[in-house]
Design a protein around this motif. Structure first.
Motif, short mmCIF file in Angstrom:
data_model
loop_
_atom_site.label_atom_id
_atom_site.label_comp_id
_atom_site.label_asym_id
_atom_site.label_seq_id
_atom_site.Cartn_x
_atom_site.Cartn_y
_atom_site.Cartn_z
N LEU A 191 0.84 -1.19 0.00
CA LEU A 191 0.00 0.00 0.00
C LEU A 191 0.87 1.25 0.00
O LEU A 191 1.95 1.27 0.61
CB LEU A 191 -0.92 0.00 1.23
N ARG A 192 0.42 2.28 -0.68
CA ARG A 192 1.15 3.53 -0.78
C ARG A 192 1.52 4.07 0.60
O ARG A 192 0.71 4.04 1.54
CB ARG A 192 0.29 4.56 -1.52
N ALA A 193 2.74 4.54 0.76
CA ALA A 193 3.21 5.08 2.04
C ALA A 193 2.33 6.26 2.46
O ALA A 193 2.00 7.13 1.66
CB ALA A 193 4.67 5.53 1.92
N GLY A 194 1.93 6.26 3.74
CA GLY A 194 1.12 7.34 4.27
C GLY A 194 -0.37 7.17 4.07
O GLY A 194 -1.16 7.97 4.58
N LEU A 195 -0.79 6.13 3.34
CA LEU A 195 -2.20 5.87 3.10
C LEU A 195 -2.67 4.79 4.06
O LEU A 195 -2.19 3.66 4.01
CB LEU A 195 -2.44 5.43 1.65
N SER A 196 -3.58 5.13 4.94
CA SER A 196 -4.07 4.15 5.92
C SER A 196 -5.08 3.22 5.27
O SER A 196 -5.77 3.59 4.31
CB SER A 196 -4.72 4.86 7.11
N PRO A 197 -5.21 1.99 5.77
CA PRO A 197 -6.23 1.06 5.24
C PRO A 197 -7.64 1.63 5.33
O PRO A 197 -8.46 1.41 4.44
CB PRO A 197 -6.07 -0.18 6.13
N GLU A 198 -7.92 2.37 6.40
CA GLU A 198 -9.26 2.94 6.57
C GLU A 198 -9.58 3.96 5.48
O GLU A 198 -10.67 3.94 4.89
CB GLU A 198 -9.38 3.58 7.96
#
Length: 207
Positions: free
Chosen positions: A153-160
């Motif tokens: 997942l892209r850095a800084g992007l939370s799953p939520e």
């Protein structure tokens, strides 16, 4: 004989649900009576009450025929390697969902739920929509969480946030398509939008 009777009962139940879809779509849920549904199916009210307690029970059974729990869509793909490719699991499950929505029954029932159903007795369409949305969002958070742990997942992007963005895109696409399904294929447009969004959300090779 018992087996045949069971099969006949199942066929009767399906015919009543088919009739409910057609009448609900034409008249709306609140303005449709059980007698109208039975008559449309060329059956008696007694036959209808044998299978369904009331309109809410029938309505829920109609919805169950088109429910698409996210995890079930993933499992239907039947690819064990998707455990290590959660973003691809999201993609393939959504594509399978798009394919189903283009089937007339799935489109009709969702159109009834969104556009032809008011709060009526035990039927609360908004609560039903919220339940399905919460179920889908929870599953997406789980898969995006797995992607984050794997470094996909892209850095800084939370799953939520990733789940909310995806659900917002899918919801907008769904409602645009449902308003006029003849304008475009939800599978074709959905594939382009989903692939673009997941590419933007994925970790870049430099991360």
């Amino acid at each position: 004989m018992a087996r045949r009777t069971k099969a006949e009962a199942a066929a009767t139940r399906e015919a009543l649900l088919d009739a409910a879809e057609e009448v609900f779509l034409e008249k709306g849920v609140a303005r449709t009576s059980l007698e109208q549904i039975a008559r449309h199916a060329d059956m008696t009210r007694g036959a209808l009450y044998w299978h369904f307690r009331n309109k809410a029970d029938l309505f829920q059974a109609m919805l169950q025929r088109v429910r698409m729990p996210f995890q079930e869509l993933v499992e239907e793909i039947g690819d064990p390697s998707l455990v290590e490719r959660p973003l691809e699991a999201i993609r393939l499950a959504c594509l399978k969902g798009f394919e189903r929505l283009e089937q007339p029954r799935y489109r009709r029932v969702h159109a009834i739920l969104i556009h032809h159903c008011e709060v009526f007795g035990d039927i609360d369409p908004l609560a039903m929509q919220n339940e399905m949305a919460d179920e889908a969002c929870g599953a997406l958070i789980d898969y995006f969480g797995c992607a984050a742990r794997l470094g996909h997942l892209r850095a800084g992007l939370s799953p939520e946030v990733a789940a909310e963005l995806t659900q917002a895109m899918l919801g907008g696409l769904f409602h645009d398509w449902l308003r006029n399904h003849e304008r475009f294929s939800i599978l074709e447009r959905g594939t382009v939008l989903l692939d673009t969004q997941l590419e933007l959300m994925g970790a870049s090779s430099s991360e």
